[in-house]
Scaffold this active site. Structure first.
Site, PDB file in Angstrom:
ATOM      1  N   ASP A 104     -11.107   2.986   4.418  1.00 37.74           N
ATOM      2  CA  ASP A 104     -11.329   1.551   4.126  1.00 37.74           C
ATOM      3  C   ASP A 104     -13.005   1.414   3.559  1.00 37.74           C
ATOM      4  O   ASP A 104     -13.422   0.452   3.706  1.00 37.74           O
ATOM      5  CB  ASP A 104     -10.246   1.128   5.375  1.00 37.74           C
ATOM      6  CG  ASP A 104      -9.735   0.022   5.166  1.00 37.74           C
ATOM      7  OD1 ASP A 104      -9.389   0.156   3.750  1.00 37.74           O
ATOM      8  OD2 ASP A 104      -8.333  -0.297   6.092  1.00 37.74           O
ATOM      9  N   LYS A 157       0.583  -0.907   0.076  1.00 38.73           N
ATOM     10  CA  LYS A 157      -0.073   0.104   0.280  1.00 38.73           C
ATOM     11  C   LYS A 157       1.011   1.714   0.206  1.00 38.73           C
ATOM     12  O   LYS A 157       0.085   2.017  -0.969  1.00 38.73           O
ATOM     13  CB  LYS A 157      -0.871  -0.453   0.770  1.00 38.73           C
ATOM     14  CG  LYS A 157      -1.435  -1.267   1.554  1.00 38.73           C
ATOM     15  CD  LYS A 157      -2.713  -1.182   2.367  1.00 38.73           C
ATOM     16  CE  LYS A 157      -3.577  -2.539   2.316  1.00 38.73           C
ATOM     17  NZ  LYS A 157      -4.398  -2.611   3.745  1.00 38.73           N
ATOM     18  N   GLN A 208      -4.422  -1.548   9.691  1.00 35.05           N
ATOM     19  CA  GLN A 208      -4.342  -2.904   9.226  1.00 35.05           C
ATOM     20  C   GLN A 208      -4.659  -3.866   9.953  1.00 35.05           C
ATOM     21  O   GLN A 208      -4.275  -4.048  11.232  1.00 35.05           O
ATOM     22  CB  GLN A 208      -2.701  -3.294   8.336  1.00 35.05           C
ATOM     23  CG  GLN A 208      -2.323  -4.419   7.575  1.00 35.05           C
ATOM     24  CD  GLN A 208      -3.079  -4.670   6.609  1.00 35.05           C
ATOM     25  OE1 GLN A 208      -2.948  -3.426   6.128  1.00 35.05           O
ATOM     26  NE2 GLN A 208      -3.524  -5.287   6.569  1.00 35.05           N
TER      27      GLN A 208
END
Ligand code: NDP
Length: 292
Positions: A121, A54, A98
């Site tokens: 997200d 990412k 994460q």
């Protein structure tokens, strides 16, 4: 006849080139560089790889990424403190925590603490609610990646029977919502599917999956979808990533299914690269919204 291979790597490259152009334009106009903060707790090797990918992707499109690494023994309060600091930091536009987090930390509590305007997200209840009402702030990354693969490969969703196997909050459920929505930024053909969602309690799974024009597997079981579960000519999208002795495989028995499907995504190199790309898209959007 062998299915057309849907090359997620190539599609991701094309979309990232488009995002890079928009990032350059945004930077020129606003003087601001979109910035993603990634929070990594512990040293799970798979999480390390995901976060590194990412960060690299951010750099490729001209965005900044900042990594916040925390020991696995960190307390929930300390993690919440960091999230709160990032929420207040005007230089950070998107926050990514994460997953998975260590079991001592309540994941939902942490995800709920990310400010909805920085929730790239799209896990925050406010963003999930907006999506379910058909007016999303951010599209969840993996489901959006699947929609992009279908759209950019010329596979129409409108009027088609889409079967999603898996009902997780991250993939299956939001993907079903995107497929069934009435309108989409990608156009009416990229929405308006007739959607069936299956899970571990579904009976007659094979009969249901065989009725799918578009079959999406998001299960987490290696090679679970066999050729006899697929209608000849169907588009098969494999979200699964499973580590087995030979390496990474999806939820679809790729070799057998590609012989009868119309289109198929590989693993790796299918949905995964699009997930990262959609995170970049959301970070750019977050920066635009915050700078406006
Ligand atoms: P979850 O474990 O959260 O959900 C799995 C879903 O599959 C559940 O709804 C479960 O049903 C269902 N399921 C499990 N076994 C069966 C079965 N035998 N028959 C029918 N349904 C079944 O996983 P995720 O949604 O988070 O992830 C799914 C897969 O996608 C994983 O392999 C993951 O690694 C991968 N993934 C890939 C991403 C990418 O970018 N490529 C991103 C995110 C995930 P029930 O609800 O009844 O338990």
């Amino acid at each position: 006849m062998s299915a057309v291979l849907l090359d997620g790597k190539q599609l991701a490259k094309e979309i990232q080139a488009e995002i890079a152009e928009r990032v350059a334009g945004f930077k020129q106009q606003s003087g601001v560089t979109p910035c993603l903060a990634a929070v990594l707790v512990g040293s799970d090797p798979a999480s390390e790889v995901y976060v590194r990918n990412k960060q690299r992707a951010c750099e490729r499109v001209g965005m900044e990424s900042r990594l916040f690494r925390l020991e696995s023994q960190i307390t929930e309060d300390a993690l919440l403190d960091l999230v709160s600091q990032l929420n207040r930091n005007a230089e950070v536009h998107g926050i990514l925590v994460q997953l998975p987090l260590p079991s001592a930390i309540r994941t939902q509590r942490v995800l709920d603490a990310v400010h909805p305007s920085k929730d790239v997200d799209a896990f925050h209840p406010e963003n999930v609610g907006l999506l379910s009402q058909g007016r999303p702030r951010f599209l969840p990354c993996t489901p959006h990646g699947v929609m992009q693969i279908l759209h950019r490969s010329g596979i129409r969703a409108s009027g088609q029977h889409a079967v999603v196997v898996g009902r997780s909050e991250i993939v299956g459920k939001p993907l079903a919502m995107l497929l069934m929505q009435k309108s989409s930024a990608l156009g009416p053909d990229a929405a308006n599917a007739t959607v069936t969602v299956c899970h571990s309690r579904s009976r007659n799974l094979k009969e249901i999956t065989r009725a799918a024009d578009i079959l999406i597997a998001a299960i987490g079981q290696p090679r679970f979808i066999t050729a006899e579960m697929v209608k000849p000519g169907a588009a098969v999208i494999d979200v699964g990533v499973n580590r087995v002795a030979e390496g990474l495989v999806g939820d679809v028995d790729f070799e057998a299914v590609r012989a009868i499907a119309g289109h198929i995504t590989p693993v790796p190199g299918g949905v995964g690269p699009l997930t990262v790309t959609m995170l970049l898209e959301n970070t750019l959007q977050a920066a635009r919204q915050q700078v406006a």
